[in-house]
Design an enzyme around this catalytic site. Sequence first.
Site, PDB file in Angstrom:
ATOM      1  CE1 TYR A   1      29.199  20.388  17.468  1.00  0.00           C
ATOM      2  CE2 TYR A   1      30.987  19.400  16.294  1.00  0.00           C
ATOM      3  CZ  TYR A   1      30.534  20.555  17.076  1.00  0.00           C
ATOM      4  OH  TYR A   1      31.280  21.766  16.748  1.00  0.00           O
TER       5      TYR A   1
ATOM      6  CB  SER B   1      32.097  22.517  13.591  1.00  0.00           C
ATOM      7  OG  SER B   1      33.038  21.568  13.657  1.00  0.00           O
TER       8      SER B   1
END
Length: 252
Positions: free
Chosen positions: A160, A147
Amino acid sequence: MRLDGTVALVTGASSGIGEAAAVALAHQGAAVAVVARRRERLEELAARIGKDGGRVLVIEADVTDEAQARAAVERTASELGRIDTLVNNAGVMLLGPAQDAPVTEWQRMVEVNVLGLLYCAHAALPHLIRAADDGPRYVSDMVNISSVAGRIARSGSGVYNLTKHGVGAFSEALRQELTKKHVRISLIEPGAVETELAGHNRPEVLEGIRNTFGDVERMQPEDIADAIAYVVTRPRHVAINEVLIRPTEQER
């Protein structure tokens, strides 16, 4: 280089990027094993791919369980004959401030984003090394889906960020280890994509996500699948190590 005669395994294939990647790889000629927990979704995907003449193996599995992850890999190799491409796509994104955060969310992200990926990678490596020594391409690929969060840390997404930075570090170290064996390790880092990923967040977190990205025209899963297909169809002497893909309107 098309993928005719090869086998790809895609995790998190019941929706979003994983679903689109399975379709894209099948279109390139690969037989595809689709792995996820939602069997009904996988069966629907398999029917779509099969209708276009593709070969599909449906495997219901939770990759956070090491035994299930390993069994999915071994079943793919046994029933489809080999593994040339592994797309480690299964992941979760649970955001919010660290203070008073449910620790169960942190545990879930580590289990899926890190351990699930590691279990699949470890189990698949012997097959990928073997495929690179054999035809039809004499090269194999592991594509790890990270990501933008694997590059940029932001307030409210610390764990995350941690998991996705870890995926990047693991991918680069593994690349260096395996490059002489013609096992290519690639990292795909999407920005905002229109998938179910954000929908698992708490309502107050969802509101923040909408405020941040509400006006941004998000990418579609097919946009990322297109990048995955590009990476794995390069000639044997070309390795795409890292791809960062953002919507045109996304600032960071």
